[in-house]
Scaffold this motif. Structure first.
Motif, PDB file in Angstrom:
ATOM      1  N   LEU A  19       0.821  -1.208   0.000  1.00 22.71           N
ATOM      2  CA  LEU A  19       0.000   0.000   0.000  1.00 22.71           C
ATOM      3  C   LEU A  19       0.859   1.263   0.000  1.00 22.71           C
ATOM      4  CD1 LEU A  19      -2.847  -1.029   2.465  1.00 22.71           C
ATOM      5  CD2 LEU A  19      -2.982  -0.796  -0.020  1.00 22.71           C
ATOM      6  N   LEU A  20       1.950   1.259   0.751  1.00 24.34           N
ATOM      7  CA  LEU A  20       2.850   2.412   0.754  1.00 24.34           C
ATOM      8  C   LEU A  20       3.518   2.605  -0.611  1.00 24.34           C
ATOM      9  CD1 LEU A  20       4.561   2.061   4.238  1.00 24.34           C
ATOM     10  CD2 LEU A  20       3.008   3.865   3.492  1.00 24.34           C
ATOM     11  N   THR A  21       3.640   1.522  -1.358  1.00 26.68           N
ATOM     12  CA  THR A  21       4.245   1.599  -2.681  1.00 26.68           C
ATOM     13  C   THR A  21       3.317   2.246  -3.695  1.00 26.68           C
ATOM     14  OG1 THR A  21       5.607  -0.345  -2.237  1.00 26.68           O
ATOM     15  CG2 THR A  21       5.246   0.212  -4.546  1.00 26.68           C
ATOM     16  N   VAL A  22       2.013   2.008  -3.566  1.00 24.10           N
ATOM     17  CA  VAL A  22       1.078   2.513  -4.584  1.00 24.10           C
ATOM     18  C   VAL A  22       0.270   3.717  -4.132  1.00 24.10           C
ATOM     19  CG1 VAL A  22       0.863   0.277  -5.703  1.00 24.10           C
ATOM     20  CG2 VAL A  22      -0.760   0.897  -3.918  1.00 24.10           C
ATOM     21  N   ILE A  23       0.431   4.151  -2.899  1.00 22.73           N
ATOM     22  CA  ILE A  23      -0.319   5.312  -2.429  1.00 22.73           C
ATOM     23  C   ILE A  23       0.131   6.547  -3.224  1.00 22.73           C
ATOM     24  CG2 ILE A  23       1.254   5.979  -0.587  1.00 22.73           C
ATOM     25  CD1 ILE A  23      -1.214   6.467   1.151  1.00 22.73           C
TER      26      ILE A  23
END
Length: 160
Positions: A19-23
């Motif tokens: 999630l931190l990668t695609v936020i």
């Protein structure tokens, strides 16, 4: 703690890293975004190499390829290579201090970026830009904090 619960926390941390990668973040900051999934994979491979290994790295790399929209298998291969290096040397790396580990993580992140560039250049003709190396620097800076955070919860939850 039961093994299934420990495995649940491991996968929860990996999903959080995805999630931190695609936020979405502003473009100026996206150049400096650390490779969260790879950093979390490196921690778990270092801490529990029998539970989080090359197969997990390949699967998470494949998920990263799907979510980010890169050519399928590029991140999967690069994650697997880095996880292999980490798993083979985990006993030596555990004895390093956090600063030494951070420098080694920087080398492994540079290896990851190099593999990504080579594969992307071979498949799609991408040109090298120095901006490819910013995630290496930010990953090195994030590593001590991520290491401390995940180790704290691993010990608190007695994940083995």
């Amino acid at each position: 703690m039961r093994p299934a619960q420990g495995l649940g926390f491991i996968y929860l941390s990996l999903i959080t890293a995805l999630l931190l990668t695609v936020i979405p973040v502003p473009f100026q900051f996206s150049l400096f975004r650390p490779d969260w999934v790879l950093l979390v994979l490196m921690y778990w491979t270092l801490a529990l190499p029998r539970r989080v290994n090359i197969g997990t790295a390949f699967f998470m790399g494949f998920l990263t390829d799907v979510l980010v929209g890169t050519v399928l298998g590029v991140n999967a291969l690069a994650f697997s290579v880095v996880a292999f290096v980490m798993a083979v040397n985990h006993l030596q790396i555990r004895n390093f201090g956090v600063i030494q580990q951070s420098l080694l993580v920087g080398l492994l992140l540079a290896l990851y970026q190099l593999l990504l560039f080579w594969l992307s250049n071979f498949l799609t003709g991408v040109n090298f830009r120095p901006a490819f190396l910013w995630p290496v620097l930010t990953g090195m800076l994030v590593w001590p904090w991520l290491f401390w955070f995940l180790r704290r919860y691993r010990r608190k939850l007695k994940i083995q």
